[in-house]
Design an enzyme around this catalytic site. Sequence first.
Site, mmCIF file in Angstrom:
data_model
loop_
_atom_site.group_PDB
_atom_site.id
_atom_site.type_symbol
_atom_site.label_atom_id
_atom_site.label_comp_id
_atom_site.label_asym_id
_atom_site.label_seq_id
_atom_site.Cartn_x
_atom_site.Cartn_y
_atom_site.Cartn_z
ATOM 1 N N PHE A 13 41.425 15.207 29.966
ATOM 2 C CA PHE A 13 42.515 14.966 29.027
ATOM 3 C C PHE A 13 42.813 13.497 28.823
ATOM 4 C CE2 PHE A 13 44.813 14.850 33.078
ATOM 5 C CZ PHE A 13 45.638 13.750 32.897
ATOM 6 N N LYS B 187 33.186 21.173 25.682
ATOM 7 C CA LYS B 187 34.359 21.909 26.146
ATOM 8 C C LYS B 187 35.417 20.857 26.424
ATOM 9 C CE LYS B 187 36.761 23.196 29.000
ATOM 10 N NZ LYS B 187 38.271 23.016 29.067
ATOM 11 N N GLU C 228 41.721 21.480 27.354
ATOM 12 C CA GLU C 228 42.646 22.304 26.585
ATOM 13 C C GLU C 228 43.994 21.615 26.388
ATOM 14 O OE1 GLU C 228 42.631 23.958 30.858
ATOM 15 O OE2 GLU C 228 41.271 22.938 29.453
ATOM 16 N N SER D 83 38.533 15.761 38.042
ATOM 17 C CA SER D 83 38.908 15.550 39.439
ATOM 18 C C SER D 83 37.714 15.786 40.358
ATOM 19 C CB SER D 83 40.045 16.490 39.823
ATOM 20 O OG SER D 83 39.593 17.834 39.848
ATOM 21 N N CYS E 199 40.645 7.133 35.619
ATOM 22 C CA CYS E 199 39.880 7.210 36.865
ATOM 23 C C CYS E 199 39.507 5.833 37.381
ATOM 24 C CB CYS E 199 38.627 8.062 36.672
ATOM 25 S SG CYS E 199 37.401 7.335 35.562
ATOM 26 N N GLU F 221 44.248 10.769 45.446
ATOM 27 C CA GLU F 221 44.389 10.160 44.123
ATOM 28 C C GLU F 221 45.680 10.661 43.483
ATOM 29 O OE1 GLU F 221 41.743 9.443 40.100
ATOM 30 O OE2 GLU F 221 41.620 11.392 41.081
#
Length: 506
Positions: free
Chosen positions: A155, A179, A182, A232, A287, A389
């Site tokens: 995202f 993909k 969402e 992740s 990240c 994290e």
Amino acid sequence: METTQAVKVLTHFIGGEMVEGKSNRFGDVYNPSTGEVIAKVPLATAEETSQAIETAQKAFPKWRDLSVGKRADVVMKFRNLLTENQEQLTQIICEESGKTIDDAKGEITRALESVDLAIGAPHLVKGEYSVNVGGQINSYSAKYPLGVVAAISPFNFPIMVPLAQTSMAVAVGNAVILKASEKVPMTALFISELWKKAGLPDGIWTVINGDKDAVNELLENPKVQAISFVGSTPVAQYIYETGSKYGKRVNAFGGGKNNMVVMPDADLTQVADAFIGAAYGAASQRCMAISTIIPVGEETADKLVAILKEKINALKVGSYTETDTDFGPVISQQSKDAVLNAIARGVDEGVEVVCDGREFDIVKQSKGFFVGPTLLDKVKPGMDIYEQEVFGPARNVVRVRSLEEAIDLINQHELANGVTIYTNDGAAARKFTTEIDVGMVGVNVPIPIPVGYHNFAGFKGSRFGEGHMFGPDQARFYTKTKTVSERWPTATTVSTSTFAFPSNNE
């Protein structure tokens, strides 16, 4: 902030068309700045995903057989359309991710770097040729696309990461299934329309929206040849292990716990400015964000923390619609709660709160998912706030006595995405870059993310598989090399049987 926008019902993009979902399952898409639902995204079933894969598989041969120059021409047209539609793209990214306008524009610029590299695919897929390797045999290698490949994107970068994962895959001749997260599906659907306008054949670009059902079908379906994932670390490991089990080529990029080491000779005002942007930009949802600053020596730490406290408390947190906003909300209420809980655990473990983002008015009063910039001092290894994290604006100060201690500390952590050092000492920088066991290293650079034509990847728990994101390694990841040995007999060629192992002695 009020909005009267109606809730949209989104689609998939399959076979060159927007296709309604059939599962009767939907996920909510939020405007993180207001906390309001702005769209409903269909969550595909395994069967819907399988049908999308089949459509891509049928479209693949025609695209594979097109010349590399014509494929590059389509990618070039797509690039031009991205540029022409930058303002609309910016608004979509801001609306569904909460990024500031400047941050969204910066992301689009970095996305274009990946597209630019893909335009050069004809050069990157060149093979090799050897004449008369033995017995008048010529040998050559050629790169071929894999077929149907899939990208699962996060995202936090609605356009940069998807295009980093897919642009080269398209350019070298694959059929690509994205993909998208969402949480941010509208950007992916918008760029699907741009691919179609650019002339990409129907079925070569697919967007399937969904959750684990769709992901597992992509991982298990034998027609999917490769998977690229960003997210992740636990999910990256799952993607890598499951995809590999089913015989796919997989690169899976996980989280980061990125550090900034500050030597006593560094300009601490410059360091503070660099840290604040690298640590809190995009509400720390990167990240490659700096999560921990490591000053060497107590005097360095005391001076730096004092400077940081003043600068951090002056930051403005708000919506992308407001002027002079430094950063916006996190992506969801769940993310906000996770960050606030991480701060509370840190306090329970004995950290010193220098700047408390929980006390900002917007955090308490807005329905948006805002968390103010938080700085925690006296953080130590073993604390949860240090080890895990935190995908939000809670950042750490870890004090060390020497550069050697800083290097050892960083190298012991399971995540190894990015790291940077601030110093004017060339010997210290050389020692650091040599001994540090991290994938991307900066020297006086706040976020050492490479440009689009250099390879991107961390080490250890930040990366599973051997592929890279960005850079020329993308062409290798999305192609397979075929080696051909050929000899053309002449009228004088003598035919005999030989039982020795073939050699090049003739």
